[in-house]
Design a protein around this motif. Sequence first.
Motif, PDB file in Angstrom:
ATOM      1  N   ARG A  28       0.862  -1.183   0.000  1.00 52.36           N
ATOM      2  CA  ARG A  28       0.000   0.000   0.000  1.00 52.36           C
ATOM      3  C   ARG A  28       0.894   1.226   0.000  1.00 52.36           C
ATOM      4  O   ARG A  28       1.373   1.647   1.038  1.00 52.36           O
ATOM      5  CB  ARG A  28      -0.916  -0.028   1.212  1.00 52.36           C
ATOM      6  N   ARG A  29       1.093   1.783  -1.175  1.00 53.75           N
ATOM      7  CA  ARG A  29       2.057   2.862  -1.349  1.00 53.75           C
ATOM      8  C   ARG A  29       1.783   4.058  -0.445  1.00 53.75           C
ATOM      9  O   ARG A  29       2.679   4.607   0.164  1.00 53.75           O
ATOM     10  CB  ARG A  29       2.062   3.300  -2.804  1.00 53.75           C
ATOM     11  N   LYS A  30       0.533   4.470  -0.353  1.00 52.24           N
ATOM     12  CA  LYS A  30       0.204   5.654   0.418  1.00 52.24           C
ATOM     13  C   LYS A  30       0.569   5.469   1.898  1.00 52.24           C
ATOM     14  O   LYS A  30       1.153   6.360   2.515  1.00 52.24           O
ATOM     15  CB  LYS A  30      -1.291   5.939   0.276  1.00 52.24           C
ATOM     16  N   ILE A  31       0.236   4.346   2.458  1.00 55.20           N
ATOM     17  CA  ILE A  31       0.543   4.068   3.863  1.00 55.20           C
ATOM     18  C   ILE A  31       2.048   3.953   4.050  1.00 55.20           C
ATOM     19  O   ILE A  31       2.615   4.492   5.005  1.00 55.20           O
ATOM     20  CB  ILE A  31      -0.170   2.789   4.330  1.00 55.20           C
ATOM     21  N   TYR A  32       2.722   3.260   3.139  1.00 56.36           N
ATOM     22  CA  TYR A  32       4.167   3.068   3.238  1.00 56.36           C
ATOM     23  C   TYR A  32       4.901   4.402   3.224  1.00 56.36           C
ATOM     24  O   TYR A  32       5.749   4.667   4.063  1.00 56.36           O
ATOM     25  CB  TYR A  32       4.651   2.181   2.087  1.00 56.36           C
ATOM     26  N   THR A  33       4.569   5.272   2.279  1.00 51.98           N
ATOM     27  CA  THR A  33       5.275   6.549   2.179  1.00 51.98           C
ATOM     28  C   THR A  33       4.963   7.463   3.349  1.00 51.98           C
ATOM     29  O   THR A  33       5.842   8.176   3.831  1.00 51.98           O
ATOM     30  CB  THR A  33       4.955   7.262   0.854  1.00 51.98           C
ATOM     31  N   SER A  34       3.722   7.457   3.834  1.00 50.62           N
ATOM     32  CA  SER A  34       3.390   8.331   4.959  1.00 50.62           C
ATOM     33  C   SER A  34       4.122   7.890   6.223  1.00 50.62           C
ATOM     34  O   SER A  34       4.622   8.721   6.983  1.00 50.62           O
ATOM     35  CB  SER A  34       1.884   8.366   5.206  1.00 50.62           C
ATOM     36  N   ARG A  35       4.217   6.601   6.468  1.00 52.82           N
ATOM     37  CA  ARG A  35       4.932   6.107   7.651  1.00 52.82           C
ATOM     38  C   ARG A  35       6.433   6.332   7.519  1.00 52.82           C
ATOM     39  O   ARG A  35       7.113   6.613   8.492  1.00 52.82           O
ATOM     40  CB  ARG A  35       4.625   4.637   7.885  1.00 52.82           C
ATOM     41  N   LYS A  36       6.954   6.229   6.316  1.00 49.97           N
ATOM     42  CA  LYS A  36       8.370   6.469   6.084  1.00 49.97           C
ATOM     43  C   LYS A  36       8.708   7.931   6.374  1.00 49.97           C
ATOM     44  O   LYS A  36       9.737   8.238   6.964  1.00 49.97           O
ATOM     45  CB  LYS A  36       8.715   6.116   4.637  1.00 49.97           C
ATOM     46  N   GLU A  37       7.831   8.831   5.978  1.00 49.14           N
ATOM     47  CA  GLU A  37       8.043  10.255   6.236  1.00 49.14           C
ATOM     48  C   GLU A  37       7.961  10.569   7.725  1.00 49.14           C
ATOM     49  O   GLU A  37       8.661  11.449   8.213  1.00 49.14           O
ATOM     50  CB  GLU A  37       7.015  11.080   5.469  1.00 49.14           C
ATOM     51  N   GLN A  38       7.114   9.867   8.460  1.00 49.49           N
ATOM     52  CA  GLN A  38       6.984  10.097   9.895  1.00 49.49           C
ATOM     53  C   GLN A  38       8.260   9.714  10.633  1.00 49.49           C
ATOM     54  O   GLN A  38       8.651  10.379  11.580  1.00 49.49           O
ATOM     55  CB  GLN A  38       5.822   9.288  10.471  1.00 49.49           C
TER      56      GLN A  38
END
Length: 55
Positions: A28-38
Amino acid sequence: MTKLLYRGHEYVQHKDPAAKQPVELTYRRKIYTSRKEQVAPKHPLLTYRGKSYTK
């Protein structure tokens, strides 16, 4: 028992395989990128030979 091969050597596994159902993994790209940014800092300040720059 199943004969297995590891680095050219055959061996017999002494335990039975697990009877678990396989799990299908999803990306799930959106979840992956948002958590990576956090987790990662936004733009770390780096210094090399007295010169500062951002990655």
